[in-house]
Scaffold this motif. Structure first.
Motif, PDB file in Angstrom:
ATOM      1  N   ASP A 187       0.824  -1.226  -0.132  1.00 58.23           N
ATOM      2  CA  ASP A 187      -0.125   0.262   0.106  1.00 58.23           C
ATOM      3  C   ASP A 187       0.801   1.281  -0.009  1.00 58.23           C
ATOM      4  OD1 ASP A 187       0.613   0.523   2.379  1.00 58.23           O
ATOM      5  OD2 ASP A 187      -1.073  -0.472   3.601  1.00 58.23           O
ATOM      6  N   ASP A 188       0.299   2.370  -0.154  1.00 55.52           N
ATOM      7  CA  ASP A 188       0.894   3.527   0.008  1.00 55.52           C
ATOM      8  C   ASP A 188       1.098   4.424   1.356  1.00 55.52           C
ATOM      9  OD1 ASP A 188       1.741   3.701  -2.627  1.00 55.52           O
ATOM     10  OD2 ASP A 188      -0.287   4.065  -3.117  1.00 55.52           O
ATOM     11  N   SER A 189       0.830   3.688   2.505  1.00 55.42           N
ATOM     12  CA  SER A 189       0.730   4.143   3.967  1.00 55.42           C
ATOM     13  C   SER A 189       1.992   4.970   4.494  1.00 55.42           C
ATOM     14  CB  SER A 189       0.377   3.173   4.952  1.00 55.42           C
ATOM     15  OG  SER A 189       1.337   1.985   5.088  1.00 55.42           O
ATOM     16  N   MET A 190       3.077   4.775   3.572  1.00 50.95           N
ATOM     17  CA  MET A 190       4.208   5.352   3.945  1.00 50.95           C
ATOM     18  C   MET A 190       5.092   6.034   2.965  1.00 50.95           C
ATOM     19  SD  MET A 190       4.654   4.590   7.164  1.00 50.95           S
ATOM     20  CE  MET A 190       6.327   4.678   7.639  1.00 50.95           C
ATOM     21  N   ILE A 191       4.302   6.679   2.348  1.00 52.34           N
ATOM     22  CA  ILE A 191       4.914   7.355   0.885  1.00 52.34           C
ATOM     23  C   ILE A 191       5.709   8.481   1.224  1.00 52.34           C
ATOM     24  CG2 ILE A 191       2.964   6.559  -0.664  1.00 52.34           C
ATOM     25  CD1 ILE A 191       1.691   9.317  -0.408  1.00 52.34           C
ATOM     26  N   LYS A 192       5.325   9.291   2.410  1.00 52.23           N
ATOM     27  CA  LYS A 192       6.072  10.287   2.883  1.00 52.23           C
ATOM     28  C   LYS A 192       7.490   9.976   3.406  1.00 52.23           C
ATOM     29  CE  LYS A 192       2.356  13.534   3.353  1.00 52.23           C
ATOM     30  NZ  LYS A 192       1.621  14.655   4.029  1.00 52.23           N
ATOM     31  N   ALA A 193       7.507   8.673   3.531  1.00 49.41           N
ATOM     32  CA  ALA A 193       8.976   8.215   4.240  1.00 49.41           C
ATOM     33  C   ALA A 193       9.741   7.687   3.053  1.00 49.41           C
ATOM     34  CB  ALA A 193       8.516   7.143   5.083  1.00 49.41           C
ATOM     35  N   GLY A 194       8.973   7.773   1.924  1.00 45.95           N
ATOM     36  CA  GLY A 194       9.977   7.247   0.786  1.00 45.95           C
ATOM     37  C   GLY A 194       9.718   5.800   0.434  1.00 45.95           C
ATOM     38  N   ILE A 195       8.499   5.059   1.158  1.00 53.95           N
ATOM     39  CA  ILE A 195       8.175   3.630   0.939  1.00 53.95           C
ATOM     40  C   ILE A 195       7.011   3.544   0.358  1.00 53.95           C
ATOM     41  CG2 ILE A 195       7.839   1.662   2.236  1.00 53.95           C
ATOM     42  CD1 ILE A 195       9.451   2.835   4.582  1.00 53.95           C
ATOM     43  N   PHE A 196       6.990   2.835  -1.046  1.00 54.90           N
ATOM     44  CA  PHE A 196       5.883   2.887  -1.986  1.00 54.90           C
ATOM     45  C   PHE A 196       5.648   1.650  -1.975  1.00 54.90           C
ATOM     46  CE2 PHE A 196       8.547   6.676  -2.782  1.00 54.90           C
ATOM     47  CZ  PHE A 196       7.604   7.520  -2.678  1.00 54.90           C
ATOM     48  N   HIS A 197       4.143   1.621  -2.658  1.00 54.86           N
ATOM     49  CA  HIS A 197       3.599   0.175  -3.151  1.00 54.86           C
ATOM     50  C   HIS A 197       4.619  -0.576  -4.061  1.00 54.86           C
ATOM     51  CE1 HIS A 197       0.488  -2.840  -4.354  1.00 54.86           C
ATOM     52  NE2 HIS A 197       0.960  -2.502  -5.397  1.00 54.86           N
ATOM     53  N   ARG A 235      -4.903   5.488   8.739  1.00 56.21           N
ATOM     54  CA  ARG A 235      -4.950   5.883  10.102  1.00 56.21           C
ATOM     55  C   ARG A 235      -3.806   5.517  11.069  1.00 56.21           C
ATOM     56  NH1 ARG A 235      -6.539   1.688  13.827  1.00 56.21           N
ATOM     57  NH2 ARG A 235      -6.780  -0.279  12.586  1.00 56.21           N
ATOM     58  N   HIS A 236      -3.476   6.302  11.990  1.00 51.71           N
ATOM     59  CA  HIS A 236      -2.501   6.165  13.079  1.00 51.71           C
ATOM     60  C   HIS A 236      -3.113   5.067  14.056  1.00 51.71           C
ATOM     61  CE1 HIS A 236      -0.381   9.248  11.167  1.00 51.71           C
ATOM     62  NE2 HIS A 236      -1.004  10.295  11.804  1.00 51.71           N
ATOM     63  N   VAL A 237      -1.986   4.164  14.754  1.00 52.22           N
ATOM     64  CA  VAL A 237      -2.545   3.357  15.780  1.00 52.22           C
ATOM     65  C   VAL A 237      -2.002   3.861  17.162  1.00 52.22           C
ATOM     66  CG1 VAL A 237      -2.448   1.030  16.545  1.00 52.22           C
ATOM     67  CG2 VAL A 237      -2.700   1.624  13.994  1.00 52.22           C
ATOM     68  N   GLU A 238      -2.927   4.177  18.135  1.00 51.37           N
ATOM     69  CA  GLU A 238      -2.425   4.617  19.398  1.00 51.37           C
ATOM     70  C   GLU A 238      -2.266   3.133  20.075  1.00 51.37           C
ATOM     71  OE1 GLU A 238      -3.280   7.079  23.467  1.00 51.37           O
ATOM     72  OE2 GLU A 238      -4.432   7.667  21.714  1.00 51.37           O
ATOM     73  N   VAL A 239      -1.230   2.872  20.656  1.00 54.69           N
ATOM     74  CA  VAL A 239      -0.939   1.447  21.228  1.00 54.69           C
ATOM     75  C   VAL A 239      -1.297   1.507  22.770  1.00 54.69           C
ATOM     76  CG1 VAL A 239       0.725  -0.240  21.956  1.00 54.69           C
ATOM     77  CG2 VAL A 239       0.901   1.141  19.755  1.00 54.69           C
ATOM     78  N   SER A 240      -2.310   0.783  23.139  1.00 54.66           N
ATOM     79  CA  SER A 240      -2.789   0.759  24.434  1.00 54.66           C
ATOM     80  C   SER A 240      -2.417  -0.708  24.998  1.00 54.66           C
ATOM     81  CB  SER A 240      -4.278   0.868  24.882  1.00 54.66           C
ATOM     82  OG  SER A 240      -4.995   0.050  23.953  1.00 54.66           O
ATOM     83  N   GLU A 241      -2.313  -0.876  26.355  1.00 55.69           N
ATOM     84  CA  GLU A 241      -1.883  -2.109  26.911  1.00 55.69           C
ATOM     85  C   GLU A 241      -2.716  -3.156  26.714  1.00 55.69           C
ATOM     86  OE1 GLU A 241      -0.577  -1.894  31.117  1.00 55.69           O
ATOM     87  OE2 GLU A 241       0.442  -0.077  30.869  1.00 55.69           O
ATOM     88  N   ILE A 290       2.815   5.191  23.104  1.00 57.56           N
ATOM     89  CA  ILE A 290       3.421   4.737  21.890  1.00 57.56           C
ATOM     90  C   ILE A 290       2.220   4.895  20.822  1.00 57.56           C
ATOM     91  CG2 ILE A 290       4.264   2.525  20.742  1.00 57.56           C
ATOM     92  CD1 ILE A 290       5.331   2.086  23.516  1.00 57.56           C
ATOM     93  N   TYR A 291       2.536   5.337  19.520  1.00 61.48           N
ATOM     94  CA  TYR A 291       2.052   5.427  18.314  1.00 61.48           C
ATOM     95  C   TYR A 291       2.676   4.869  17.277  1.00 61.48           C
ATOM     96  CZ  TYR A 291      -0.376   9.291  21.127  1.00 61.48           C
ATOM     97  OH  TYR A 291      -0.900   9.890  21.978  1.00 61.48           O
ATOM     98  N   LEU A 292       1.830   4.086  16.332  1.00 57.81           N
ATOM     99  CA  LEU A 292       2.460   3.714  15.138  1.00 57.81           C
ATOM    100  C   LEU A 292       1.681   4.603  13.942  1.00 57.81           C
ATOM    101  CD1 LEU A 292       1.849  -0.188  15.736  1.00 57.81           C
ATOM    102  CD2 LEU A 292       3.867   1.193  16.108  1.00 57.81           C
ATOM    103  N   MET A 293       2.486   5.385  13.456  1.00 58.80           N
ATOM    104  CA  MET A 293       2.070   6.602  12.751  1.00 58.80           C
ATOM    105  C   MET A 293       2.205   6.068  11.264  1.00 58.80           C
ATOM    106  SD  MET A 293       1.433   8.706  15.149  1.00 58.80           S
ATOM    107  CE  MET A 293       1.498  10.555  14.423  1.00 58.80           C
ATOM    108  N   SER A 294       1.089   6.350  10.538  1.00 57.87           N
ATOM    109  CA  SER A 294       1.276   6.271   8.909  1.00 57.87           C
ATOM    110  C   SER A 294       2.075   7.454   8.647  1.00 57.87           C
ATOM    111  CB  SER A 294      -0.065   6.145   8.172  1.00 57.87           C
ATOM    112  OG  SER A 294      -0.763   7.263   8.247  1.00 57.87           O
TER     113      SER A 294
END
Length: 136
Positions: free
Chosen positions: A55-65, A113-119, A103-107
């Motif tokens: 997918d293209d969830s990380m395109i601003k990091a230079g990681i593409f489909h 969507r971003h993921v906010e990590v909970s216990e 802790i977050y896992l950010m696209s």
């Protein structure tokens, strides 16, 4: 998934002189030595694996489909590193962020969507991305 133990070695030529984007120099027509990409890219062979991005969830990091991402399981996730995580039954690639104790896992795309990590969440960080192979 591709594991380092399955890697084949190829004799890939390495030319030790720098190249120009224009016309090549006739003096550069000889091979200096062979290049082993494993030696240059893989620091922990037993802990390294590859994933193909779908997918293209990380395109601003230079990681593409379609890119190939090299991941090292021996590295600990730390703030701002790109990680591979197991979440809701699948793998995802996100930027690991630690902000104000959370802790977050950010696209890196506004469409994901971003993921906010909970216990109470079942999330496992599989490793830290070390290299992106982007076909041209």
């Amino acid at each position: 998934m591709y594991h380092q133990s399955q890697a084949l070695k190829f004799d890939i030529p390495l030319f030790l002189s720098y190249i120009q984007a224009g016309f090549p120099s006739p003096a550069d027509d000889y091979k200096e030595k062979s290049l082993d990409l494993n030696e240059h890219l893989i620091k922990h062979p037993a802990a390294t694996f590859f994933v193909k991005i779908k997918d293209d969830s990380m395109i601003k990091a230079g990681i593409f489909h379609g890119d190939l991402l090299m991941v090292d399981r021996s590295l600990k996730p730390c703030d701002k590193k790109v990680v591979i995580a197991l979440h809701e039954g699948g793998m995802l690639v996100r930027r690991f962020r630690k902000i104000k104790g959370k802790i977050y896992l950010m696209s890196e795309s506004p469409e994901y969507r971003h993921v906010e990590v909970s216990e109470d969440m079942n999330i496992e960080i599989l490793g830290v991305a070390t290299t992106v192979i982007h076909p041209v």
